[in-house]
Design a protein around this motif. Sequence first.
Motif, PDB file in Angstrom:
ATOM      1  N   GLN A  29     -21.877  66.125  -9.170  1.00 60.68           N
ATOM      2  CA  GLN A  29     -20.602  65.939  -8.473  1.00 60.68           C
ATOM      3  C   GLN A  29     -19.439  65.968  -9.462  1.00 60.68           C
ATOM      4  O   GLN A  29     -18.413  66.596  -9.206  1.00 60.68           O
ATOM      5  N   ALA A  30     -19.599  65.328 -10.609  1.00 60.05           N
ATOM      6  CA  ALA A  30     -18.544  65.302 -11.614  1.00 60.05           C
ATOM      7  C   ALA A  30     -18.220  66.712 -12.102  1.00 60.05           C
ATOM      8  O   ALA A  30     -17.044  67.066 -12.273  1.00 60.05           O
ATOM      9  N   MET A  34     -14.639  68.471 -11.578  1.00 59.50           N
ATOM     10  CA  MET A  34     -13.856  68.956 -12.726  1.00 59.50           C
ATOM     11  C   MET A  34     -13.414  70.402 -12.509  1.00 59.50           C
ATOM     12  O   MET A  34     -12.275  70.765 -12.815  1.00 59.50           O
ATOM     13  N   VAL A  35     -14.302  71.226 -11.974  1.00 57.61           N
ATOM     14  CA  VAL A  35     -13.950  72.622 -11.696  1.00 57.61           C
ATOM     15  C   VAL A  35     -12.816  72.689 -10.682  1.00 57.61           C
ATOM     16  O   VAL A  35     -11.818  73.390 -10.881  1.00 57.61           O
ATOM     17  N   GLY A  40      -9.125  74.922  -9.982  1.00 53.70           N
ATOM     18  CA  GLY A  40      -8.689  75.126  -8.601  1.00 53.70           C
ATOM     19  C   GLY A  40      -7.305  74.576  -8.326  1.00 53.70           C
ATOM     20  O   GLY A  40      -6.458  75.260  -7.740  1.00 53.70           O
ATOM     21  N   LYS A  41      -7.059  73.355  -8.739  1.00 58.17           N
ATOM     22  CA  LYS A  41      -5.758  72.730  -8.480  1.00 58.17           C
ATOM     23  C   LYS A  41      -4.641  73.468  -9.200  1.00 58.17           C
ATOM     24  O   LYS A  41      -3.573  73.699  -8.623  1.00 58.17           O
ATOM     25  N   GLN A  42      -4.879  73.848 -10.451  1.00 54.36           N
ATOM     26  CA  GLN A  42      -3.843  74.565 -11.208  1.00 54.36           C
ATOM     27  C   GLN A  42      -3.534  75.920 -10.591  1.00 54.36           C
ATOM     28  O   GLN A  42      -2.374  76.326 -10.513  1.00 54.36           O
ATOM     29  N   THR A  43      -4.572  76.624 -10.141  1.00 49.28           N
ATOM     30  CA  THR A  43      -4.371  77.918  -9.483  1.00 49.28           C
ATOM     31  C   THR A  43      -3.598  77.733  -8.187  1.00 49.28           C
ATOM     32  O   THR A  43      -2.659  78.485  -7.896  1.00 49.28           O
ATOM     33  N   VAL A 137     -10.800  64.062  -3.647  1.00 50.43           N
ATOM     34  CA  VAL A 137     -10.387  65.327  -4.267  1.00 50.43           C
ATOM     35  C   VAL A 137      -9.657  66.198  -3.247  1.00 50.43           C
ATOM     36  O   VAL A 137      -8.634  66.820  -3.568  1.00 50.43           O
ATOM     37  N   MET A 138     -10.154  66.236  -2.012  1.00 53.72           N
ATOM     38  CA  MET A 138      -9.461  67.022  -0.974  1.00 53.72           C
ATOM     39  C   MET A 138      -8.058  66.470  -0.724  1.00 53.72           C
ATOM     40  O   MET A 138      -7.114  67.229  -0.496  1.00 53.72           O
TER      41      MET A 138
END
Length: 150
Positions: A29-30, A34-35, A40-43, A137-138
């Motif tokens: 899960q970690a 992290m991915v 993902g968030k930066q993109t 995270v969502m």
Amino acid sequence: MEITAGQDVFNLQAFVLGSFVLILCILIQAFFVMVVTGKGKQTLIGYRKQGHGIQAQLVFIVCILILLLSHLCQIYVWGLALNYSEIIPVQHKAMVYAGSTYTTVGFISDPLPTQWQLLSVIMAVSGLLSFGWSTAVMFILSQALFPTER
């Protein structure tokens, strides 16, 4: 046969196996978190800042699918643990039981021998922790996608 605390209620082997697989699931899960939160968030933020709303939405959906893949991997690990340790000797039954228990839906009757039933609790805790983490995270991704909605 009488159930005794030392034999059936608490099985050290079940606790050790369950703890090992739980830790492995937390690591899985970690990695996926992290991915998603890193790349993902930066993109997503990059597309949003450039005014590419559709692309940002697609990245959001891909991130959600990646988190889903994390849960499927963890269910698979639980199923393999049940099958390879011969607690549930039929692989299909082990996988379906792992999915039923990990998601806490419980649509399958418990095929575990009494002395291994502690694994059901550890599996359910594993799923609860991971689903909670994915939900957080969502929420973070949603805030990045819709920053004015805070």
